[in-house]
Each structure stands twice: as C-alpha cells, then as structure tokens.
Design a protein around this motif. Structure first.
Motif, mmCIF file in Angstrom:
data_model
loop_
_atom_site.group_PDB
_atom_site.id
_atom_site.type_symbol
_atom_site.label_atom_id
_atom_site.label_comp_id
_atom_site.label_asym_id
_atom_site.label_seq_id
_atom_site.Cartn_x
_atom_site.Cartn_y
_atom_site.Cartn_z
ATOM 1 N N LEU A 301 79.111 -23.420 -9.804
ATOM 2 C CA LEU A 301 77.990 -24.354 -9.774
ATOM 3 C C LEU A 301 76.708 -23.658 -9.311
ATOM 4 O O LEU A 301 75.637 -23.851 -9.896
ATOM 5 C CB LEU A 301 78.305 -25.536 -8.847
ATOM 6 C CG LEU A 301 79.310 -26.570 -9.359
ATOM 7 C CD1 LEU A 301 79.568 -27.625 -8.293
ATOM 8 C CD2 LEU A 301 78.821 -27.238 -10.637
ATOM 9 N N ARG A 302 76.831 -22.847 -8.279
ATOM 10 C CA ARG A 302 75.660 -22.136 -7.762
ATOM 11 C C ARG A 302 75.102 -21.152 -8.789
ATOM 12 O O ARG A 302 73.882 -21.057 -8.981
ATOM 13 C CB ARG A 302 76.022 -21.409 -6.463
ATOM 14 C CG ARG A 302 76.161 -22.352 -5.262
ATOM 15 C CD ARG A 302 76.655 -21.614 -4.042
ATOM 16 N NE ARG A 302 76.638 -22.466 -2.861
ATOM 17 C CZ ARG A 302 77.280 -22.203 -1.741
ATOM 18 N NH1 ARG A 302 78.015 -21.086 -1.662
ATOM 19 N NH2 ARG A 302 77.217 -23.017 -0.710
ATOM 20 N N ASP A 303 76.009 -20.440 -9.451
ATOM 21 C CA ASP A 303 75.554 -19.478 -10.469
ATOM 22 C C ASP A 303 74.889 -20.189 -11.638
ATOM 23 O O ASP A 303 73.853 -19.744 -12.151
ATOM 24 C CB ASP A 303 76.737 -18.645 -10.975
ATOM 25 C CG ASP A 303 77.198 -17.614 -9.955
ATOM 26 O OD1 ASP A 303 76.475 -17.421 -8.955
ATOM 27 O OD2 ASP A 303 78.263 -17.008 -10.140
ATOM 28 N N ASN A 304 75.466 -21.299 -12.067
ATOM 29 C CA ASN A 304 74.892 -22.055 -13.185
ATOM 30 C C ASN A 304 73.544 -22.658 -12.813
ATOM 31 O O ASN A 304 72.606 -22.674 -13.621
ATOM 32 C CB ASN A 304 75.852 -23.160 -13.624
ATOM 33 C CG ASN A 304 77.099 -22.610 -14.298
ATOM 34 O OD1 ASN A 304 77.125 -21.452 -14.706
ATOM 35 N ND2 ASN A 304 78.128 -23.420 -14.411
ATOM 36 N N SER A 305 73.441 -23.136 -11.579
ATOM 37 C CA SER A 305 72.168 -23.699 -11.123
ATOM 38 C C SER A 305 71.093 -22.624 -11.079
ATOM 39 O O SER A 305 69.932 -22.869 -11.432
ATOM 40 C CB SER A 305 72.341 -24.325 -9.736
ATOM 41 O OG SER A 305 71.119 -24.847 -9.263
ATOM 42 N N ALA A 306 71.479 -21.412 -10.667
ATOM 43 C CA ALA A 306 70.518 -20.305 -10.622
ATOM 44 C C ALA A 306 69.985 -19.993 -12.018
ATOM 45 O O ALA A 306 68.808 -19.661 -12.188
ATOM 46 C CB ALA A 306 71.179 -19.069 -10.021
ATOM 47 N N LEU A 307 70.833 -20.140 -13.038
ATOM 48 C CA LEU A 307 70.393 -19.912 -14.417
ATOM 49 C C LEU A 307 69.368 -20.952 -14.844
ATOM 50 O O LEU A 307 68.374 -20.632 -15.508
ATOM 51 C CB LEU A 307 71.598 -19.946 -15.364
ATOM 52 C CG LEU A 307 72.628 -18.823 -15.223
ATOM 53 C CD1 LEU A 307 73.818 -19.075 -16.147
ATOM 54 C CD2 LEU A 307 72.007 -17.467 -15.528
ATOM 55 N N VAL A 308 69.598 -22.207 -14.459
ATOM 56 C CA VAL A 308 68.657 -23.286 -14.788
ATOM 57 C C VAL A 308 67.325 -23.062 -14.089
ATOM 58 O O VAL A 308 66.251 -23.196 -14.690
ATOM 59 C CB VAL A 308 69.236 -24.663 -14.404
ATOM 60 C CG1 VAL A 308 68.186 -25.764 -14.591
ATOM 61 C CG2 VAL A 308 70.466 -24.980 -15.233
#
Length: 471
Positions: A301-308
């Motif tokens: 979740l943290r990695d995906n949020s960083a992409l957004v």
C-alpha cells in the motif's frame, strides 16, 4: 493369463482412483503452498528492492514465460551481486507467478521431466538453509543481503523478512513432499502405458521360463514403434518385468496395489468432553495467520501510494512541500476516493478514505494478531482470562471488522491499478495473493467458531436430555 488380466484390470482401476484423489487433494494443497511461497518470496524481494540491496530487472516486462524455467544459479562477482540477484529473484518470481495463476495443477501436467524442473526451481533459493556457510551461490548471496536487513534497526522489516523466510521454508518442505508423491505416481502411470502399448502389442509375449533381462530386451525392441518419443527408463521397465514374471511377482503385484490404494481415513466417533474454552481460543489464535499477510499489504500500500503521489508531484506541489518543510508544518492528510463494493448487493460506490489512517489501523491489527500467536504474550493471556461468552463476542466482532477491511483492500487494489499511469503502471503491486490468503484465514476462523458454537449447543441439548459425556 486370467491372473495377469485380473492384475492389469485391478492396476488400472487403482491408478484411476489414485489420480482422481491426487487431483482433488495433493494438487490442491500443492498449489496453495506455491501461493504461500510466491507471496513470501515476493515480500522478500520487495523489501530488498526497497532497501536498495538489489536492483530491479530492467528487462522483466520483455520476458515471456509459458512453462517452468529454472533461473540461473552460477557464480558471480561480489560487485555484481545486487544486479545478478535482482534478475534471478525476478525470474524466480515470474515462474512462481506463472505456476500460481496460469498453470493447471493436475497429474496430467506433472510429467517426470516437469517434476525435475520444479525440483530445480525449489532448490534455486534454499529457504530452509539460509546460512552464511551455504556454498549455493543464490542462497549464499540472498543470505548476505538478508543479514544486512537483520543487522539494521528497521524492526518491521526484520519481522517481515523472518516471517517470510519461515513461511517459504515450510511451503517448500510441503511442496517437495508432494512432488515426491507425484514422481512415484508418474512412474506407475508410465509403467501402465508400457503395459498397454508394448506388452499388449502383438509382437510381445510372456514365455514360460523367460528371464527378466530377456523380457526387458524384448520390451526395448518394441518400445520405439509403440511408445513414440517417450523416454525409455530401464529401471522402470525392469520393475514391470519383476511384477510380471518370477517367483516374487505375485508379492510385488500386491505391494504395488497396496501403494496405490487410496485410504479414506475415518475415525470412530467418541463422545469425549472437550474443553470448550480451548476450542474458542483456538479459533482466536487462528487470526494470527493474517499477520504476515497484513505486513505485506502495508508495504505494498505504501509503495503504491508513493507511485500515485509521484505522478502528481507538479512544480506547485514541490513548492508547497518545500514551504511546509521550511516552516515545520505537518504534511497534508492523504485521501483517496476508492470504489467500495457492497458485499451483499454487489453495488459499487465511491468513498473518500484517509490513507494514512488506513495504514495505521492495519498496522495495529497486524501487531495485535501477531501477538496472539504466542500463548506467552500479554495479549493472549488477557484474552485467556476472559469468559467464553466475551471471547466469542470478541471473535464475532473481529471477523466483522476483517470483512470490512477486506472490502477496503479490494477497493485500494482496484484504485491503485487504475490510478497509476505511464511508466509507473507496471510497478503497481497487486494485492490479490494477500486478500485471498486473508479471506482463507477468515473462512477457517469462522469454521472453528461455528464448530465451537455447534459443540456447545450439542452439550446443552444433551444436558437437557440428562445425557452426560464420558470424562
């Protein structure tokens, strides 16, 4: 001749039953264990990438796979370790992804050559032998990288690494045992094919007084014209001869049928009083199985949020970030509008959720469930001190909350996959494996909860009838 015919008919029936049982039991369990291995190794790889200990494979998206391929395992220089292991772990992950999502787990697909490849794949990284003195290039290199994490101060990463390696090690043991059974079954299937195509051929006959070497030679002569491109395995051909002629053939036939026999385990029901509190506590402890999956979810979740956040990092956003940093202001709350699907009506609605709060709550749940795995932990002892009614109520509440969490995770998964665009889209980490594991844990926990409720109700009915269980 009648006896030979009877044996072959019995053998065919036994093999058919064994294959059917294998497909519905052993193959299903093996797929589950490969999924655990995939999730665990994917978590390890994600952490190593996050810590900068390996480099991502730049050609990953260009590589296509349609069968089991064993990654490289040769020596490499110390200076190339990050790059080499990054590629090999990526290749390993691709094969596991293929197995878990595209490969059909059936006896038909588990041929002897493919089983050999799978054993090679399982040995590519020896999860149960992560030691500094391991001479296996891939395992030694991975052990060194993991040691770097364990010597650091990131307790969550250390816990995640240890949990993932433990899960992978257990899964590999189960998989290898299943592959051994699969190999044994394939040997008998091969022998049955030889019996059907070669021995039943008009040019072959069992002659009285034939020796085993003579029989093997006769089969070998007919083999190319009757078995096509099938490999010739001398040791298996010799087994066929030993089971067909000679003084020990009858015993060998019986031994073979006994090995193939599917034993349905049945237990005589005994009315023995069970400790109902142990039953309900066992259901609670089953929740601990979610902790490793929730840990992986948090990282993803943290990695995906960083992409957004990265794709919306405009010059204006950079200015505001610098301004807040200069004046010590708190960063703004990260909120996403995600598609929530109602479990009952299957209708979808968009809902704004606080991302930071979600991660914080999942982290608390992960830590709490993780603590329940140990009977010595204060959390478990506090639970043990409560009444059965209180524990049952707590379990009901937890399952309800987990169901809502599952809905939220599915929403996040869909949101991130749709939201991230451009070159970063391929970097989005899906949550399918983790949500499936969480759902399975919930199902098992609910089953144990239902078993507890059914047993308690049965005891109450027996008491009303004046029937007392044996102590």
């Amino acid at each position: 001749m009648a006896e030979e015919f009877d044996f072959e008919q019995a053998l065919k029936t036994a093999l058919d039953e064994k294959v059917s049982w294998f497909n519905s039991n052993v193959m299903v369990n093996m797929l589950d264990n490969y999924r655990i291995l995939y999730s665990a190794s994917n978590n390890v790889m994600g952490l190593l990438l996050q810590k900068g200990l390996i480099t991502a494979d730049p050609y990953k998206l260009d590589k296509k796979i349609s069968d089991v391929v064993v990654p490289e395992d040769g020596e490499y220089s110390e200076s190339d370790r990050a790059k080499v292991l990054g590629v090999r772990l990526s290749d390993y992950e691709r094969v596991l992804d293929f197995l878990c999502n595209y490969f059909k787990f059936s006896v038909e697909n588990f041929t002897l050559p493919r089983i050999k490849k799978l054993i090679g794949l399982n040995n590519c990284f020896q999860w149960g032998a992560m030691a500094a003195n391991n001479n296996h290039p891939n395992t030694k290199g991975l052990t060194d990288l993991i040691t770097n994490i364990r010597q650091g101060s990131d307790s969550m990463a250390i816990s995640s690494i240890n949990g993932s390696i433990s899960a992978a090690s257990r899964a590999i043991v189960e998989i290898n045992a299943a592959l051994k059974e699969s190999s044994d079954l394939q040997r008998e299937i091969y022998k049955m094919e030889v019996r059907s195509h070669v021995i039943s051929h008009g040019g072959f006959s069992w002659k009285k007084g034939d020796s085993i070497p003579d029989a093997v030679a006769q089969i070998k002569k007919l083999f190319p014209s009757t078995m096509g491109r099938q490999p010739f395995y001398p040791e298996l051909i010799e087994e066929i001869a030993q089971e067909s002629i000679g003084s020990a053939s009858i015993q060998k036939q019986q031994d073979l049928l006994n090995r193939l026999k599917v034993v349905q385990q049945t237990r005589e029901k005994k009315r023995v009083r069970l400790d109902t509190k142990v039953l309900i506590l066992d259901a609670v402890r089953n929740l601990a199985g979610m902790a490793p999956q929730l840990e992986v979810v948090i990282y993803k979740l943290r990695d995906n949020s960083a992409l957004v956040q990265d794709q919306s990092n405009t010059p204006w956003e950079k200015f505001k970030k610098a301004f807040r940093k200069a004046f010590g202001l708190k960063p703004p709350v990260i909120e996403y509008t995600v598609p929530i699907v109602d479990a009952m009506t299957k209708t979808s609605r968009n809902e704004k959720v606080n991302f930071s709060k979600s991660v914080s709550e999942i982290t608390k749940r992960m830590n709490f469930y993780g603590a329940l795995s140990s009977r010595e932990s204060p959390s478990y002892q506090k639970m043990e001190a409560q009444s059965e009614a209180e524990i049952y109520s707590f379990l009901t509440k937890q399952l309800s909350e987990c169901q809502q969490l599952l809905i939220l995770l599915l929403a996040y998964d869909k949101f991130f996959k749709n939201e991230v665009q451009g070159p970063n889209k391929s970097k989005v980490k899906g949550l399918t494996m983790e949500t499936t594991s969480i759902k399975n844990t919930m199902v098992k926990t609910n089953q144990r909860k239902a078993e507890y409720a059914a047993y308690v109700e049965e005891q109450n009915q027996m008491k009303r009838l004046g029937i007392v269980d044996e102590e």
